[in-house]
Design an enzyme around this catalytic site. Sequence first.
Site, short mmCIF file in Angstrom:
data_model
loop_
_atom_site.label_atom_id
_atom_site.label_comp_id
_atom_site.label_asym_id
_atom_site.label_seq_id
_atom_site.Cartn_x
_atom_site.Cartn_y
_atom_site.Cartn_z
N ASP A 143 0.81 -1.21 0.00
CA ASP A 143 0.00 0.00 0.00
C ASP A 143 0.85 1.26 0.00
O ASP A 143 0.31 2.36 -0.14
CB ASP A 143 -0.93 0.01 1.22
CG ASP A 143 -2.33 0.49 0.87
OD1 ASP A 143 -2.72 0.37 -0.30
OD2 ASP A 143 -3.02 0.99 1.76
N ASP B 259 -11.68 -5.60 10.86
CA ASP B 259 -11.79 -7.05 10.94
C ASP B 259 -13.03 -7.48 11.73
O ASP B 259 -13.80 -8.34 11.27
CB ASP B 259 -10.52 -7.65 11.55
CG ASP B 259 -10.07 -6.89 12.79
OD1 ASP B 259 -10.79 -5.96 13.22
OD2 ASP B 259 -9.01 -7.22 13.34
#
Length: 1146
Positions: free
Chosen positions: A415, A849
């Site tokens: 990223d 998550d």
Amino acid sequence: MASKSFKPIRSNLSTASDASEAQKPPLPPTVTFGRRTSSGRYISYSRDDLDSELGSGDFMNYTVHIPPTPDNQPMDPSISQKVEEQYVSNSLFTGGFNSVTRAHLMDKVIESEAIHPQMAGTKGSRCAIPGCDAKVMSDERGNDILPCECDFKICRDCYVDAVKTGGGICPGCKEPYKNTDLDEIAVEHGRPLTLPPPATMSKMERRLSLMKSTKSALMRSQTGVGEFDHNRWLFETRGTYGYGNAIWPKDEGFENGNSDEVEPMEFMNKPWRPLTRKLKIPAAVLSPYRLLIAVRMVVLGFFLAWRVSHPNTDAYWLWAMSVVCEIWFAFSWLLDQLPKLCPINRATDLNVLKEKFETPSPSNPTGKSDLPGIDIFVSTADPEKEPPLVTANTILSILAADYPVEKLACYVSDDGGALLTFEAMAEAASFANIWVPFCRKHGIEPRNPESYFSLKRDPFKNKVKSDFVKDRRRVKREYDEFKVRINGLPDSIRRRSDAYHAREEIKAMKVQRQNIGADEPIESVKISKATWMADGTHWPGTWLQPSSEHSKGDHAGIIQVMLKPPSDEPLHGTVEDEKLLNLSEVDIRLPLLVYVSREKRPGYDHNKKAGAMNALVRASAIMSNGPFILNLDCDHYIYNSQAMREGMCFMMDRGGDRLCYVQFPQRFEGIDPSDRYANHNTVFFDVNMRALDGLQGPVYVGTGCLFRRVALYGFDPPRSKEHQAGFCSCCCGGQRKKHTSVASSPEESRALRMGDSDDEEMNLSLFPKRFGNSTFLIDSIPVAEYQGRPLADHPAVKNGRPPGALTIPRDLLDASTVAEAISVISCWYEDKTEWGNRVGWIYGSVTEDVVTGYRMHNRGWKSVYCVTKRDAFRGTAPINLTDRLHQVLRWATGSVEIFFSRNNAFLASPKMKVLQRIAYLNVGIYPFTSIFLIVYCFLPALSLFSGQFIVQTLNVTFLTYLLIITLTLCMLAVLEIRWSGIELEEWWRNEQFWLIGGTSAHLAAVLQGLLKVVAGIEISFTLTSKSAGDDVDDEFADLYIVKWTSLMIPPITIMITNLIAIAVGFSRTIYSVIPQWSRLIGGVFFSFWVLAHLYPFAKGLMGRRGRTPTIVFVWSGLIAITISLLWVAISPPAGTNQIGGSFTFP
């Protein structure tokens, strides 16, 4: 080396006519191939350039290869597809918003030589055509493919030209190419041949996946009458290209996986063996455990009732604060304890998995693996905080995993778009050429080279091959050189970039001198200092000195196939490969390895890690489309090479199609032996998670999780309406009618449902609004769903697939496929779609998550907790106090965000079980306990300062309640230790850090969460550093580093206040006329309880060898003086009304 810089080609499409073009179908991705010639000049091959009729000699006819279809047979497919894949693997694909997708052919990816035939930039022979410097076609071993008997070396493009425009004449011998020779080459090298004509059902066709068309009439009509729809042909004919080939039976006999044509009677009569089994907790442990929970609940109720009805009239304020805190603690304990009523253990049987999926049978005569594919995601963002060597070791452990090579694909998400990470991954792919075969040959565990060579046990134990010692020594030497190359990459990239930059400046000065003249003064030339790749071109990602379109938040999307897909058949080493190891009996193939860096542009919300994971979901769906996804952090490697097989046992077992994910426990290395700050977190992973496994399943904890792809896509589980009654407390009147309508719907419609409405059927025409406008991605969804079904080897298995359906080879990569993958990782692709809202990883929280797992459970999916005998994965955790507090702060802040969002468990659907809902409710509420915990930690000090206590007197009733509550808590802890397998010390460390985190990070998380909700102030977090301390001689040097943070102020204040209060209480009691020993004992007892929990925190502040920061002493002194002055002011000595008047210590 080329002298020209790598510059992205901007699109020439006009943006002024967006309104008029809104109704047109989306344009296909444009692929531009830029190849550098021997003279250093770039030649661009582009279909758009041909359409523009430029007529320049720099533009040659290039067509993105479309896999063979009934109306497109330019050459032998076994040759063309292999060569096309080699062409793609040697190209760096870039592109994104408002820019042309470009494929840059790379002569070399790293400075060292690439020797594995699957690796990008592999050395090969040059084309013999004059003026062409391209590489000759090669097979999976790297050997040249010479299509003519004269052995004339020719590249792929020149061969296509010779076949299409040259009449099929060999440029060397001037003889026609012979198709029979090409077929013989294909057979010799083990390449798959084309399927026989679909006139009759052959053995090969029976091994293909059976599917039914799910396309609606609207989608079919959009392709037009005169245009051939390749995507439609892929799913509606017996096609030979596209990932997940599929055919359809002639009749509709296969409905629930019990067709006689697919499953012979002798196979059905074979005794059925499950892949998994539940191991219930012994009743001798579980029954007393549940009884104690009930007893403690009753005792807490009576105790709170007694406390409310017996106030302390001497100190109402002290009594009121204590009662409110105790009521909240009881509520918090209930939320934590109730989901633990049904703990279970599970076990898998890998032998049964091998027997069902990898053993010859009537439906799988060759015994090829029938297991579904797995795409593994590894995420990294900053090479400075996440060292490339750590990430490279994780990649090597994945490439060496014990899973069918052709079914495995690894995607690395960078990223940060750093060239350092890119070249480190390329070095890892190169080292895998020797490491992976070595692991397979000798059964190495663990398959992370850094961990393996650091083992303190005997490495030669249970090694039976005579050449193990020699092989290990050679591989160890190669790994040491590999580490030197990885650690030297930053300096290598910097020196290379400086050299190229100096050359560019000299060239610019020469050009300026030519334009101005020799006599005129020359001004200094300013050129952006670029970062250069190993082949002498500009890096399209983030530069070392960021500039426009080359910074962390502004760069093009990048995809590089580091290791191209392996061949379908095993490939053993040859005599030439024995320079280092004898690999004549070892499969040397490597899994697919892809480097991905999604596009980033200013003005777009890229949604941190969740956005990066969703980009990988889309790119992998187009390139490999594994029906299962395993996500790992860059510092979590595969410790058990068979971990994925263990997880697949749950997914492929009966009822496994209703599992959304299999969560593995997190295990950590590099933790200090005493585990001072409870980094192992065993109470959560071995107690709470096992207990949730007995409900609807464990929560998703961010790494080490095996997902079902269609569950990430936001679909409901199969047979969700049949299981509706199990989740609801009551049934509606129309339940039976709706169930009947669902039962009569096609199989795929029942397996792919999305929406809360019972009447909603799957409609592919609505998918572009949810998943984006990529037809590649949309068409891959039913294939992934079908390939992820359990094996229909028993009549009780519903929604299954026939045995042998996944034994066919997957098709090869081509340029159009990778170009489509580039388009789906662009920054604009998610606009006006449901990515991050309902599809993929969910946005809006730093703990994406937990939210993602909650959404799946809320739709009725189940999850499973897989605890393997040998740890499945291992990673690192911050052992430094400050880093640990910041980590807990991030988790707690995410929980506060969840509480104030629509993901609050109060708003859960009826499909979620009651105890599961309580567990998720506790996830969102636990940070708020810090408010009451801090107040309660100050109560003993306030009691000692004031001379009062939370009760009027320490009578027998209060002491009895206190004794029973404490004893039941200790007995519950002992029983939890019994059924979970943890140790008492681990339980106590968890209790200590619960108070440390509750008085520091949790309180800050509540404040930050309230600021975000009320004032809209966004919260930014930095990555947890994975690097160790500076002291290389001490493995735990980072443990003793004290880094000041404002989170330490509340615990320090609590400790000093209680210490001063104890001294004040003793002095008052000893020198008072009528000593109040009961109040002193009560206050001192609770003060010591607080200080005992804060002991690890105090020990961490002390550092080592006098390294305690000065700021700690300053704060301690200030707090001590302030508290002392306040006490004297509130309760001055007898006989004076002034602070410090005639006060003398007794």
